[in-house]
Motif scaffolding. Structure first.
Motif, mmCIF file in Angstrom:
data_model
loop_
_atom_site.group_PDB
_atom_site.id
_atom_site.type_symbol
_atom_site.label_atom_id
_atom_site.label_comp_id
_atom_site.label_asym_id
_atom_site.label_seq_id
_atom_site.Cartn_x
_atom_site.Cartn_y
_atom_site.Cartn_z
ATOM 1 N N UNK A 60 24.988 11.722 -3.726
ATOM 2 C CA UNK A 60 25.950 11.736 -4.834
ATOM 3 C C UNK A 60 26.911 12.916 -4.752
ATOM 4 N N UNK A 61 26.742 13.760 -3.727
ATOM 5 C CA UNK A 61 27.583 14.950 -3.649
ATOM 6 C C UNK A 61 27.245 15.953 -4.731
ATOM 7 N N UNK A 206 28.969 11.902 -12.726
ATOM 8 C CA UNK A 206 29.153 10.571 -12.161
ATOM 9 C C UNK A 206 30.615 10.322 -11.797
ATOM 10 N N UNK A 207 31.555 10.854 -12.569
ATOM 11 C CA UNK A 207 32.974 10.734 -12.242
ATOM 12 C C UNK A 207 33.265 11.344 -10.874
ATOM 13 N N UNK A 208 32.565 12.416 -10.568
ATOM 14 C CA UNK A 208 32.707 13.062 -9.263
ATOM 15 C C UNK A 208 32.006 12.248 -8.175
ATOM 16 N N UNK A 209 30.782 11.793 -8.465
ATOM 17 C CA UNK A 209 29.941 11.162 -7.445
ATOM 18 C C UNK A 209 30.383 9.757 -7.073
ATOM 19 N N UNK A 212 32.280 9.719 -4.011
ATOM 20 C CA UNK A 212 31.585 10.243 -2.826
ATOM 21 C C UNK A 212 30.745 9.154 -2.170
ATOM 22 N N UNK A 213 30.094 8.327 -2.979
ATOM 23 C CA UNK A 213 29.174 7.317 -2.460
ATOM 24 C C UNK A 213 29.833 6.303 -1.519
ATOM 25 N N UNK A 214 30.983 5.683 -1.866
ATOM 26 C CA UNK A 214 31.595 4.725 -0.936
ATOM 27 C C UNK A 214 31.949 5.349 0.414
ATOM 28 N N UNK A 218 30.332 4.123 4.054
ATOM 29 C CA UNK A 218 31.212 3.669 5.140
ATOM 30 C C UNK A 218 31.028 4.541 6.378
ATOM 31 N N UNK A 219 30.957 5.853 6.180
ATOM 32 C CA UNK A 219 30.775 6.764 7.313
ATOM 33 C C UNK A 219 29.436 6.544 8.001
#
Length: 489
Positions: A60-61, A206-209, A212-214, A218-219
């Motif tokens: 989640x960063x 959660x607005x931050x995370x 980050x998740x997508x 993908x990476x």
């Protein structure tokens, strides 16, 4: 209160930690490769694909979010801990429940207990002391550094001992579990803090995370899709060899080239709006990277057989061609690192997401549409596709942020490196036709690198009007003067 001095010390400790752990890891892998078989590595590699996927999709960063706060409160930290507990805890349970279906899919009952142990490894890490974040935030890294280095030494010693005594793939699995258990106890010794479940700060985190998740998912597929395809298509020994050779080929990049490339561009970020100056500094970066990568790629490619036989042992020799193929991934990793920094300096991170999506899709199309006759053919197609993709990315990034006129300037010091390393290697083979001993390998490498350096020096002295050559000569001159002064005196 944080100061410049504390920041420098923190950076030095981080570098020391990463370098120490990397060196210990290299030594342990070399020893374990001589004890265990490629099939052992392949079995564990399959399980690690699923573990790494769980780790990535649960990223989640959170730590980045916490460290970026101007004021870090207990509510911030406990909310992040609670989010991790829910997300990673649920995924750890899901991974454990999937162990039996996975073992059936790969038709190997040994996978089930391995995945169950790795699920436990994931679960234990959830209950580390939340107080460690405050240590990181305040750059109090002394105790953390000591623990990380000593823990790596001890767990590596135990892992190697298990491998030597029992000669089993469980050495690799137990090594992972021991490292997690060590981290759990150390966190409460270094920064004791009782976890507490709360979601008071859920919305901003959660607005931050959620962005980050997508990117993380993908990476993951972008970097692991070839290993996933190999794990489905080929036998376990081939899987182990493929993942191991890819890792060994990446060592020069992850250990030296990437750390060197980062600061070179970061220090010029204040001049990013001055295109002329930025172009000159980017030329310097590409020139220095070509000086390092050209000899490394060439020598790794031409001496892959001997290097694998010398370091890993006879049972890995049949896969040495993979090391030579993956050597060219250094080009991809180096350019990706430089171009990503250029894009981030321009605050155009959406372009990075687009590049990740494109790279992932074309790889999926490649692996689905071609019936590969061998793992070597697969590796060649994979590397060729990656090189083409990063070259296209280079054209897009430079054209958009530096200018089309910059291509000639940026490539002019890079192309001679390709010619010079080929000529140097040709002469080295005339002097040392065969390489069958360590001394012959050292002699061949010394001749190749020596001639390559001489060719580059002659070119620099001949074309002083080129910025990167002029810049390099200015750096060398004081050192040369000191050396000649001492020699004369």
């Amino acid at each position: 209160m944080l100061t410049a001095r504390s920041g420098i010390i923190a950076i030095l400790l981080s570098v020391l930690t990463q370098l120490s752990r990397r060196l210990i890891g290299i030594v342990s892998l070399v020893i374990l490769a001589r004890i265990l078989t490629p099939e052992d590595y392949g079995l564990v590699a399959i399980a690690l694909i699923f573990l790494n996927f769980i780790v990535v999709i649960s990223n989640t960063g959170g730590v980045s979010y916490l460290l970026s706060r101007e004021t870090l409160t207990e509510e911030h930290v406990m909310t992040n801990w609670s989010l991790n507990l829910m997300l990673k805890g649920g995924l750890a349970v899901l991974m454990a429940l999937s162990s039996y279906p996975i073992s059936l899919f790969y038709d190997d009952a040994r996978l089930m207990p391995i995945i169950l142990v790795l699920s436990l490894h994931l679960a234990i890490g959830l209950f580390n002391s939340p107080g460690m974040v405050f240590k990181l935030k305040n750059q109090e890294l002394g105790a953390i550094t000591k623990w990380q280095i000593s823990s790596r030494v001890i767990t590596t010693g135990i892992t190697i001992s298990i491998a030597v005594i029992f000669e089993t793939y469980w050495a690799l699995v137990i090594g992972q579990l021991l490292a997690t258990i060590s981290e759990f106890f150390a966190s409460y010794i270094i920064a004791p803090m009782k976890p507490r479940f709360t979601l008071k700060n859920f919305q901003p985190q959660w607005e931050f995370s959620k962005w980050v998740l997508p990117q993380s998912i993908i990476n993951f597929f972008r970097s692991q899709i070839d290993a996933m395809f190999v794990s489905i298509t080929f036998e376990k020994a081939t899987i182990g060899a493929y993942t191991s050779m890819r890792y060994y080929a990446d060592l020069p990049t992850s250990t030296f080239i990437t750390p060197l490339g980062g600061p070179l561009l970061t220090q010029f970020s204040q001049f990013k709006n001055n295109r002329s100056y930025f172009q000159q500094q980017l030329q310097v970066v590409l020139f220095y990277m070509s000086l390092i990568t050209a000899p490394v790629i060439y020598l790794m490619y031409v001496h892959s057989y001997f290097v694998v036989d010398l370091i890993l042992g006879e049972k890995w020799v049949q896969y040495s061609e993979l090391l030579g193929i993956f050597a060219f991934f250094i080009i991809v990793a180096t350019l990706n690192n430089i171009l990503s920094q250029v894009v981030m300096l321009r605050d155009r991170t959406k372009l990075l997401l687009g590049y990740s999506i494109y790279s992932t899709l074309v790889q999926c199309i490649l692996f689905v549409s071609i019936d590969f006759s061998s793992v070597y053919e697969l590796a060649e197609y994979k590397i060729a596709l990656d090189v083409i993709s990063v070259c296209l990315f280079f054209i897009v990034v430079i054209g958009a942020f530096v200018g089309k006129h910059a291509f000639g300037s940026l490539l002019s010091p890079v192309l001679p490196a390709i010619v010079f390393i080929y000529c140097s290697g040709y002469v080295a083979f005339l002097a040392v036709p065969t390489v069958t001993s360590v001394w012959q390998l050292v002699a061949h490498c010394a001749i190749t690198v020596g001639l390559f350096s001489i060719f580059q020096l002659v070119l620099m002295l001949s074309l002083k009007q080129v910025h990167c050559y002029r810049y390099t000569i200015r750096l060398i001159q004081p050192i040369w003067r000191k050396c000649t002064a001492r020699f004369i005196s």
